[in-house]
Design a protein around this motif. Sequence first.
Motif, mmCIF file in Angstrom:
data_model
loop_
_atom_site.group_PDB
_atom_site.id
_atom_site.type_symbol
_atom_site.label_atom_id
_atom_site.label_comp_id
_atom_site.label_asym_id
_atom_site.label_seq_id
_atom_site.Cartn_x
_atom_site.Cartn_y
_atom_site.Cartn_z
ATOM 1 N N GLY A 810 0.832 -1.192 0.000
ATOM 2 C CA GLY A 810 0.000 0.000 0.000
ATOM 3 C C GLY A 810 0.871 1.248 0.000
ATOM 4 O O GLY A 810 0.713 2.144 -0.819
ATOM 5 N N VAL A 811 1.802 1.285 0.930
ATOM 6 C CA VAL A 811 2.869 2.282 0.971
ATOM 7 C C VAL A 811 4.162 1.507 1.119
ATOM 8 O O VAL A 811 4.293 0.671 2.025
ATOM 9 N N GLY A 812 5.133 1.761 0.241
ATOM 10 C CA GLY A 812 6.360 0.976 0.289
ATOM 11 C C GLY A 812 7.131 1.178 1.576
ATOM 12 O O GLY A 812 7.396 0.233 2.320
ATOM 13 N N LEU A 813 7.477 2.423 1.885
ATOM 14 C CA LEU A 813 8.300 2.726 3.051
ATOM 15 C C LEU A 813 7.928 4.087 3.583
ATOM 16 O O LEU A 813 7.780 5.039 2.820
ATOM 17 N N SER A 814 7.791 4.168 4.893
ATOM 18 C CA SER A 814 7.532 5.456 5.536
ATOM 19 C C SER A 814 8.398 5.560 6.776
ATOM 20 O O SER A 814 8.410 4.661 7.616
ATOM 21 N N PHE A 815 9.119 6.663 6.874
ATOM 22 C CA PHE A 815 9.891 6.978 8.065
ATOM 23 C C PHE A 815 9.113 7.965 8.923
ATOM 24 O O PHE A 815 8.343 8.785 8.424
ATOM 25 N N GLY A 875 5.156 4.747 -3.290
ATOM 26 C CA GLY A 875 6.381 3.985 -3.096
ATOM 27 C C GLY A 875 7.110 4.414 -1.850
ATOM 28 O O GLY A 875 7.380 3.619 -0.953
ATOM 29 N N PHE A 876 7.435 5.697 -1.790
ATOM 30 C CA PHE A 876 8.098 6.251 -0.608
ATOM 31 C C PHE A 876 7.221 7.358 -0.056
ATOM 32 O O PHE A 876 6.830 8.277 -0.785
ATOM 33 N N ALA A 903 5.134 7.647 -7.133
ATOM 34 C CA ALA A 903 6.401 7.139 -6.625
ATOM 35 C C ALA A 903 6.705 7.722 -5.254
ATOM 36 O O ALA A 903 7.058 6.999 -4.318
ATOM 37 N N VAL A 904 6.571 9.033 -5.117
ATOM 38 C CA VAL A 904 6.819 9.723 -3.849
ATOM 39 C C VAL A 904 5.534 10.423 -3.443
ATOM 40 O O VAL A 904 4.918 11.124 -4.249
ATOM 41 N N GLY A 905 5.130 10.212 -2.225
ATOM 42 C CA GLY A 905 3.915 10.854 -1.716
ATOM 43 C C GLY A 905 4.091 11.238 -0.269
ATOM 44 O O GLY A 905 5.187 11.164 0.304
ATOM 45 N N PHE A 906 2.984 11.631 0.337
ATOM 46 C CA PHE A 906 3.019 12.142 1.701
ATOM 47 C C PHE A 906 1.973 11.425 2.549
ATOM 48 O O PHE A 906 0.999 10.876 2.032
#
Length: 1390
Positions: A810-815, A875-876, A903-906
Motif C-alpha cells: 500500500g505504501v512501500g516505506l515510511s519513516f 512507493g516512498f 512514486a513519492v507521496g506524503f
Amino acid sequence: MPTSDGSSRFPVFAAPPKGNHQRSPGYVPGRVAPVRSPLPAKAPPPPPIKPHGLPPQRQATFILSEDNQRRECVQSPKLRKNTLICFGVSMGAFFLCLILVLSLTSGDILDENCPDHNPSLSNWNPGHQPEKTIIVGRGNLFRLESSATFRSLKIQSGGRIVFADKADGSKNITLRTHHILIENGGALHIGAPKCRYRSRAVITLTGRSDSKDVSEVPIFGRKFIGVMSGGSLELHGTERISWSLLTKSVPASGLTTGGDSFQRNFSRGINLRVVDQDTADVLLRERYDTHESRNDSRRLTRLLRTLPMGRIVALAVGDSAVKSLLDETKKAIEDTLGSSYVSDLKYRQAWALVSVVGGGNASCSEDVREHENHDTGGRALARRNFTTVNGVHFSVTAYSEWKNGFPISGFQVDAVDQVMLNLQDEVQQTWQPGDQIVVASTDYSMHQAEEFTLLPCPHCTSQQVRIQGKPLYNHVGEIVDGVDMRAEVALLSRNILIYGEMENSCYGNNLCQFYSHDTYGGHIKIFGNFSSVHLSYVELKNMGQQGEKSHYPIHFHKCGDVDQKGGYWEPTYVDGLSIHHSFSRCLTVHATNGLLIKNTVGYDTLGHCFFLEDGIEQRNTFYHNLGLLTRPGTLLPTDRNDSLCLSIKDKVYKGYTPSPSTECKAVSTFWIANPNNNLINNAAAGSQDAGIWFVFHSSSTGDSHGLVPETKAELTPLGIFYNNRVHSNFKAGLFIDKGVKTTNASAADPREYLCLDNNARFRPHQNADPNQPRVAAVIDTLLSFKNNDMGAWIRGGDIVIQNSGFADNGVGLSFASDGSYPKDEGSSQEVTQSLFVGESQNRGTNGGQNKYWGLGGTDGKMRTLPRNKTFPIRGFQIYDGPVRLTHSTFRNFIPLPDRYTSAVGFSLKNTWQLTPRNNMSHLHFHSTVELRSFFGRPGQWFDGNDLDGDKNSIFHDVDGSVTGYEDTYVGRADNYLIQHPRCVNKPEWNGVICSGRFSQVYIQTQGAPSLTLSINRDEYPNAPLVLRGINSQGAPSQQYQPVLMMSKSYTLHWSGAAPREVVLSLINFDKDDWVLFGLCYPPDTTFQIMADINDRQSNTFDDITDYGPVFSLAELESRPLDRKYYFDQNVGLLWLYLRARHNRDGHSYCSLKGCERVKVTATTSSQQKCNCTSEAYPKYAKPPSAVLPMPAPHTESCKDCGAKQHIFTSEPWTSYLKTQVKSVSVKEQQGRDGASFIAVNEDMMPLTQPGYLVVSVDACSGKVIKKVSFGKMDAKMKQHLTSGIPKRSIVLMATRGQPEGLPDVAPYLVSFGLAKAADLHNKESVALWAFHGSASPPPWVCLKTGQGDLVLGHQERYLPLALPAYDCPPPASQQTRRDLQLLKRATGLQ
C-alpha cells in the motif's frame, strides 16, 4: 537457501575430563559454575571445573553407571576393605559392556557419537502402564526399545532415557504420557548431532485442562516436557532441508490457463472439447446433437477433418448420440482419433473418448457403458495425461453415464496430483512421499498459504517434488520487476514428533467464546541452569495453551546466558524445527540471552510466533527461520485483533473500553522486544499485523519486572539485520516503533498492562548512553512485498535502509522522526541503493480473503489491490523527516482516474510537521512511472487535504533527478510562503518547484486555547497559510511549525485573542539564516522579549538576552544583527528578526550550542480577535522576488542515478541476468510501439527486419556470446540452432512480423530444454528463454507464443547465473557469503 554449519563437535553422552575435581552440592553436569553455593566449610575447596562438554581435542568415552559405585567403593573406608565386592562390581560392569555390544544387531556398528550405543544403557521395554508414574533416577540408564505409555515420567538424579534406533530407520517408538519432567542430572536423548535419529519417534502429551485424574505440576501445569536445573534434553532428528523457495511459478489450479471443468445433465448428442496440447488451453467447446440432427453430424465431421495434427480432442455422450450419427462421422472419429467403439455405439450408451488428432489407436483412451433401466452402473471414463511445451503435466478427462434416470456428461482439464514444485534446494533425498509441506502466500492475504501432501515422483529431479491435489492460488516462483517474490516452501514433517493430543472441540475454560476448537495443547518449558538443551529437526504439532501464560510450544524461561558467556561449551540452539498448528506462539525467548534459533519453521499459530518476552532478551540470533500464518491470540493486548481487544477487559481499569488501533492489533511473526538481537536470512510470510516488529520496553516486564528498572532499549544499538524478507502481512512488513505500557491499570491510566504505548522512540547511541555518539541502525537487504498497508514503518534515528526492495505494498516505506522539537534530537534517516515497485506483474489471485480486485498495473489488467480499489499507492512516503532518499529506483507507478498512484507521496491527513531538509538525489524513474510525486487533492482518502502537515508538504530535490531542476524544493501548489514568480508549476502533482532556502519556525503559544494561526508573506498578502495547530482544539497550548523561505518577511495573525506567551524556535536554520516576523497584538500591549539557547539534554538555558525597542521598521531593518523589536501600534504588528547566530551540526534541528529561541510575553487587557491583515496590507506589501534564481532545466539524463543493482533477491550471493524480450506480430508493427528487441542487463539488441533474433549468453558469466538475426528459417538458421550455440548458454529468441518457417523451428528447440516440439502453426510471434548444455533443463526454460488478440508484449525475466546444474568451471576466487560471516560474528563461533 541452503545452510549448514556441519555436525556438532561434542558427543552428547561424553564424560567430563578425567580428574579428581571436587564438586559442590549444587553441581550440574556441564555448567562452569555451580547452581547454588556450597555449604560453608572450614577450608573452601578449589573451584570446580565443569565444562558442558569435552573440549574439541578430547575424545569421548563411555560412562558406566557402575563407575560411580566403584568410586564410592574406593572412597568409603568400610567398602575399601572389601576388595572382593569391588572386584565383583568391576567384573560385572565388564560383562555388561560385553553383553550390550554383542546384543547389537549385525547391521549396527558401535558408534561413540550415538547415544543409544552407549554400553552403560540397559534395554527397556516398560510396556503400557497408563496409570503408573515412572521415576528414572540414579543408576537407571535405559534404552527405550519399544512404545510405552505412562501416567507421567520423571527423569532425575543422573537417570537417563535414550530412544533406541536402527540404521535402517525401522524403529517406531511412541511414548504417551501426561508429562515428562527432567531435572537434577536427568537426561532424555533421541539421537545426537553427530548421530541423528533415523527411525520414527513420537512423544504424545495427553490430558485435558480440566482433568481430575492428574493434578497440575507447580510452575509447569499439565501436558508438558519440562527441563529444570541440571536437566538435559537432546533431540536430534534426521537432517532435512527445513524450507526452500520456489524457482518456478505455480499458477492456481496448476495450469496457467486455469484448467476447465464442465458437467451437465441432458446435454444430448456428442459433447466436444478441443485442447491445445502445448498449453492445456481449451480452444473449442461445442455440442453436436447427433441424435436428432444429421447436419450436426456433418459439422462434426468437417471439424475433425480440419483439426491440426497433435490437437487433443475429448468427446462425451449426453443422453444419446447415435440416431443421426452418420457413418462418415464415425469414420472420421476412427481415422482422426483412433476410436474402437464409435462404430458400434448404441442408443443411450455412455461413451467417452480422449485422444490426439493423428495419434491413432495408441493415443486413444475411451470407455463405453451399457444403458439399462436408465442406469449404466457406473461411469464411462476416458483420461489421458499430457505435458505442455514448458513441462507442465496435465490430464484431460471425459465421462458419460446414466445415473438415477439422468444422463450426465462432463469434461475436466486439470493438473490434479500432477503439479510439480521446482525448488531452490536439493530436497528429493529428504522430502519423502507422505510428508506434509506448506507453500506460502505471495499475495496480500496470508490465508493463501496452502498445505499439501507429497506424492511419489520417480521422474522428479533432485530439486522437484510432486504434490497431491492442486493449488487454489497462484504462488510466485521468480523475480518479478526486480524483486524476489518467490514463495517459501516449508517441510512440516520430521521423524521426531512431539504433539499434544487434542479433543474434537473446545471445552471447559479454554476460551471457547473465541475458539471452537481445542486450544489446550502440549508445551515444552526450559528453566535456567539446565545442563544441556539442543533440539534439531523435531516436529512440534498441537503445542501451546492459549488460555495459559508461559505455556508455549518451546519456552526458554529465564535461562540467562545460554552460550559460552553463560558457561556452556556447546552454546544452546534450536535448529530445523517445524512448529505448526500451535495454539500459543511458536518459540518464546524469555529473559534468555545468546540463544541460536535457526532453520526453524513456525506455521499457523495464535499470537506472536517468534517471541522475545520481557524486553531484556539480548544477543539472541534468528538465522534462516520462516514464520507464516500468524493469527491473533488472546494472551496479551498486542496479540489481539479488534474483536478480541474489545471483548477482553478483565485487566483494564473498571469500565474502560480499549482502543484496538492504539493498544492492540500488533500480532507479529517476529516480536523483537530489544534491538540488541540478530536477524539474518529470515522470512516473515504472513501475519495478521506485522512481519517483524521491534518494540521497546522502558523497563523489564512480566516475570522479569524490576530486574532491570531501565532497559534503555530505545538507546540500544541495533543488532545485525541482514537479508530478511517480509510479505503478505496486513499491517506492515517491518515495523520499528512504539513501546508497551509497563504499569498496571489504574484510574490515572486505565489501559491494560503491556498494551501498546506510543511512548518509545528508537535513537541508538554507543553503550545506550545518550551522551555518547549516535550509532546508525542499519537495515540491510530487506525485501518487502504484498503487505496490505506498509512495506515498512520505521520511527527513530539514525536509521539507514540499504540494498532493499519494496513492491506491491500500500505504501512501500515510511519513516517517522524520533519525535518532534523540542523532544527530538534531530537525527537522520536514509534510504539508499533500493528499489520501489508500485504494481508489479504479480497480479495475485482473487480470493483467499483478498478483499479488493480491480484494474491496475502497467498492463491495466485485473489484480488484487491493497487497502481499497481507490487507495493512493505510494512507493516512498514522507511523514515528517528529515529523511534522505538517494541512489534508488522507481518502477510501475501508473495512476488511474480514481486512484492516485505515485512514486513519492506524503502521509495522508497529516497534522504533523514536515521539514524542508527531506531531500532526494540520484533517483531514477523508469518509463513506467507516470506520477513521480503527488501532494494530494481534496476527496476520498485526503479529505480536505487541509491539515497543517498537508499544507507544509515539501522536499528538496538536491540534484534535479526528480524535477529536472537542480537544488530546488517541491511543495504544495497553493503554499505561497515558499514561492516566487519563477517557480515552475506541476499541476498533475498539485505541486510547485521553487528555488530558495527554506527552514522552519516552531511556534508555541500559551494562554489562548483553540487558536488558528494565519501567516502572510509580505510578497503574497492575499494568499495566507492557515494552520490549526497539532494539538487538539481546546488545549491550553498550541504549536505550529510552518516552512518558510529564508530572507523574507511575514506577518502572523490569530483567530482569537492574542496568546499571552509565544516562543519562537529556529528549526533547521543555518548560521545567518533569518526571517522578519510581524506578530499581531492589540495596540495597548506591552512586551517582555528575550532570547536564549536551550540545551535539551540538561534542560538548561544559556545566553539569555533581552530585546530592546526601536521606533521604526526602517531602524529595525538597519540593525538586523541587534536584538531589537519594533511595535507598530497603529497596525498592531510587533516586528522582530529571527536570526541563527551559531552553526548547526549535521541533521540536528538546532545549533551546536543548543536551540536558539525568542520568547515573547505579552500583557494586554484586550480580548478581541487579533487579525491585523487589513491594516498591515498594503502598507507592508512587497513585490515578490526570488532569493536564489531558478536553475535551468536538465537537458541530459542522470548517469549515476538509481540503484546500482537491478535485482533484489534473498540470495545476494547469487548473480542474476536481467533479460527482456519483445516480439511483435505484423499487426503490432503498425502500432505505436512496434519495436522488437532482446535486452540483456540493459544492453539493447534491436530486431528491425522481419525474422528471428537469437542471442546466446554465457550462463556462467552472463556475457553475451553471440547475437544473430535470420530473415527466415533456412539452412543457415538450422545450422546455428544445431551447432552454432556453445554449451552452457542461455538462449534467447525474439521474432518480428510473420517469420517465415516458424513451424519448422519447433523441433530444434527441444534440445534447449523444451519438453516437446511446440505446434507453431498459425502462431504470429514467439519469445524463448532456453538453455543449451544439461540433461535436466532449468525450471526457467519457457516458450511463449502470440496469436490474434493474444499479444506477447514486453516480457521481462530474471535468470540465475552459475548454478551448479550449469556445470560451470570453478571461479578463480570463492565468494564469501556475507550471511555466514555475520552468523559467525553474531554467535561468536568462528
